[in-house]
Design a protein around this motif. Structure first.
Motif, short mmCIF file in Angstrom:
data_model
loop_
_atom_site.label_atom_id
_atom_site.label_comp_id
_atom_site.label_asym_id
_atom_site.label_seq_id
_atom_site.Cartn_x
_atom_site.Cartn_y
_atom_site.Cartn_z
N TYR A 1 0.87 -1.08 -0.04
CA TYR A 1 -0.06 -0.24 0.08
C TYR A 1 1.01 1.51 -0.08
N CYS A 2 1.99 1.20 0.82
CA CYS A 2 2.97 2.89 0.97
C CYS A 2 3.65 2.68 -0.83
N THR A 3 4.16 1.53 -1.09
CA THR A 3 4.61 2.22 -2.27
C THR A 3 3.73 1.97 -3.53
N GLU A 4 1.73 2.21 -3.74
CA GLU A 4 1.36 2.18 -4.20
C GLU A 4 0.69 3.58 -4.09
N HIS A 5 1.03 4.47 -3.18
CA HIS A 5 0.53 5.54 -2.73
C HIS A 5 1.46 6.51 -1.99
N ASP A 6 2.79 6.33 -2.71
CA ASP A 6 3.73 7.07 -2.95
C ASP A 6 3.84 7.52 -0.84
N VAL A 7 3.67 6.39 0.31
CA VAL A 7 3.76 6.52 1.13
C VAL A 7 5.48 6.41 1.65
N PRO A 8 6.04 7.49 2.11
CA PRO A 8 8.02 6.56 2.17
C PRO A 8 8.17 5.47 3.53
N PHE A 9 8.83 4.73 3.16
CA PHE A 9 9.38 4.30 4.07
C PHE A 9 10.93 3.38 3.88
N GLN A 10 11.58 3.20 4.89
CA GLN A 10 13.06 2.71 4.67
C GLN A 10 12.94 0.92 5.13
N THR A 11 13.82 0.13 4.30
CA THR A 11 13.86 -0.94 4.76
C THR A 11 14.89 -0.89 5.24
N ARG A 12 14.97 -1.72 7.09
CA ARG A 12 16.14 -2.17 7.09
C ARG A 12 16.62 -3.25 8.09
N PRO A 13 17.31 -3.80 8.36
CA PRO A 13 17.34 -5.01 9.51
C PRO A 13 17.39 -4.65 10.49
N ASP A 14 16.42 -5.91 11.02
CA ASP A 14 15.99 -5.92 12.75
C ASP A 14 16.57 -6.23 13.20
N LEU A 15 17.62 -6.27 14.56
CA LEU A 15 18.00 -6.83 15.46
C LEU A 15 17.30 -6.88 17.07
#
Length: 496
Positions: free
Chosen positions: A105-119
């Protein structure tokens, strides 16, 4: 106290619900779960009214850390201790469905997010085994987790469970996109519309102040259900977590991280117009039971400023979450053998993945579909006795606290008002009275929570009255902020 996400000028305002409104589905709660449910149903052609007691995102969603992860701290290890491998994998599958829906949904509606590893990080030798349990549970759930010795953080670590390709975002970016989309599909949004009752029938009649909303189905997406039917408050443990956003000189670690042993701490970065900030959370405590929440926030601040020299806090806030006694969320009918009122609760701090999953499950049920992975997460699921020991312990503790608070000694009514930012419970003519001074105004309120009569305690960090029984919270003027309570604390006359 305003979160980094809520501190923005572009938040829209919606009207209160007018008289005579009717719809196919009334969704109660304007956080991520309620918004996603409303959107899914509006897309399918249902008439939808979303009823929010305050403002969209004002409670948990707008105050979360914004992590969208399947690793979830120690959660998987706790689920694995109480449930079968099949149930653990179902829980992860539900979260994966929610995470994938949200990021798509974020990708389709231009909602920014960041990909990160989770520790998940062990910060002491004693925490190594706990993080090892997290790693093993994640591996059992078929997640591509790996074990590392070094977290790459400016702190000693004694073992790390790492899951790649998770995500982080600004939760209010998502709230605004969902709200716009709901309206585009014909849904209605109403703010400052607190639900305080429900008359079940055909249709259901939802009470909002003096107004009623007629709806064939009702969805409660309010953190803890605001209607006591089903006694969910007795199966949920309310917890409050504090958070800081900070300006930090120099580069920041490009990971999401959380400690697996006490004191629990959470870290992530957040891009802003003024540069990247650090977001830290911790200082968690059962609602209404901390001696001084202000001291907890100060301790969290000391920890992060020692870890990142030169860090300057810009925002301080807190969020509330509810843990189910058997460690699983509950999604489905509020009462057995009736699907007219549905509920989603018990996300235990990890609602950015589980919230959309719950919305998918609830909207599917209303539209007469089915999702196999919802079966072990149903509200009235077989095997729900897995948490019976915790239910008994939790409610014995609640009863003990209620009795202790009713019998505890009080300061008797005094002409000496509390200093600015402070509050106390006094005894006046045999009654408990909540007295506080905020912004130069001294107020006297009934000290008994309007839910089940618990004696409220003063939260000196947020200047609120918090109930230690089931997590209801009230502003200094007595207005309801959150929890199962729906009525304000009554204002008393000032002593002469």
């Amino acid at each position: 106290m305003t979160s980094l996400w809520l501190d923005r000028p572009d938040l829209p305002a919606y009207p209160g619900v007018p008289p005579g409104r009717s719809c196919d589905v009334a969704v109660v709660g304007g956080g991520l779960t309620g918004l996603t449910t409303a959107l899914l149903l509006a897309r399918a052609g249902a008439s939808v009214a979303l009823l929010e007691a305050r403002r969209l995102g004002a409670v948990t969603t707008g105050n979360s850390t914004g992590k969208v992860t399947l690793l979830q701290g120690t959660k998987l290890a706790r689920v694995a201790r109480r449930h079968s491998t099949a149930t653990l994998r179902t829980y992860v599958e539900a979260n994966r469905e929610g995470q994938q829906w949200l990021l798509r949904y974020c990708t389709e509606h231009d909602v920014p997010f960041q990909t990160r590893p989770d520790l998940v990080v062990a910060q002491s030798p004693g925490g190594r085994d706990r993080v090892g349990e997290v790693h093993d549970a994640a591996h059992e759930a078929q997640l591509p987790v790996e074990w590392l010795e070094d977290a790459g953080l400016p702190m000693p670590t004694f073992g790390v469970a790492r899951l790649p390709d998770q995500a982080q975002l600004d939760t209010m970016d998502l709230v605004l996109a969902l709200a716009r989309d709901i309206e585009r599909h014909g849904g209605e949004i109403f703010e400052n519309s607190r639900v305080h009752g429900l008359h079940q029938g055909s249709p259901n009649r939802v009470a909002v102040g003096e107004v009623e909303v007629a709806a064939d189905r009702v969805v409660l997406a309010t953190g803890t259900p605001v209607l006591d039917r089903g006694a969910f408050f007795a199966r949920l443990s309310p917890h409050r977590t504090h958070a800081l956003a900070l300006d930090v000189p120099g580069p920041l670690p490009q990971v999401m991280a959380i400690t697996g042993d006490e004191p629990f701490r959470s870290l992530r970065t957040a891009p802003t117009a003024d540069g990247e900030r650090l977001v830290v959370a911790g200082a968690g405590h059962p609602v209404g039971r901390a001696v001084s929440t202000r001291e907890l926030v100060m301790e969290l601040t000391r920890w992060v400023t020692e870890l990142f020299p030169g860090a300057v806090p810009t925002h301080v806030w807190a969020a509330q979450d509810y843990r189910g006694t058997d460690e699983l969320p509950s999604v489905g009918p509020l009462l057995p053998r009736s699907d007219r009122v549905l509920v989603a609760t018990g996300f235990d701090k990890w609602g950015l993945a589980m919230g959309p999953a719950a919305a998918l499950a609830i909207s599917s049920a209303i539209l007469e579909g089915q999702m196999i992975w919802t079966h072990p997460l149903r509200t009235w699921r077989p095997g729900g006795l897995a948490g019976l020991d915790k239910v008994v312990t939790l409610n014995a503790g609640v009863a003990s606290r209620l009795a202790r608070d009713k019998l505890s000694p009080r300061v008797h009514s005094s002409a000496v008002v509390p200093p600015e930012g402070q509050g106390r419970v006094e005894r006046d003519a045999g009654h408990d009275v909540a007295v506080s001074t905020v912004d130069g105004v001294t107020r006297r309120l009934t000290a008994s929570c309007t839910h089940l009569g618990g004696v409220v305690s003063w939260n000196d960090a947020e200047h609120t009255w918090d109930c230690p029984l089931h997590g209801s919270r009230f502003a200094a003027d007595g207005q309801v902020l959150e929890g199962p309570a729906t009525c304000a604390l009554r204002t008393l006359e000032q002593p002469r």
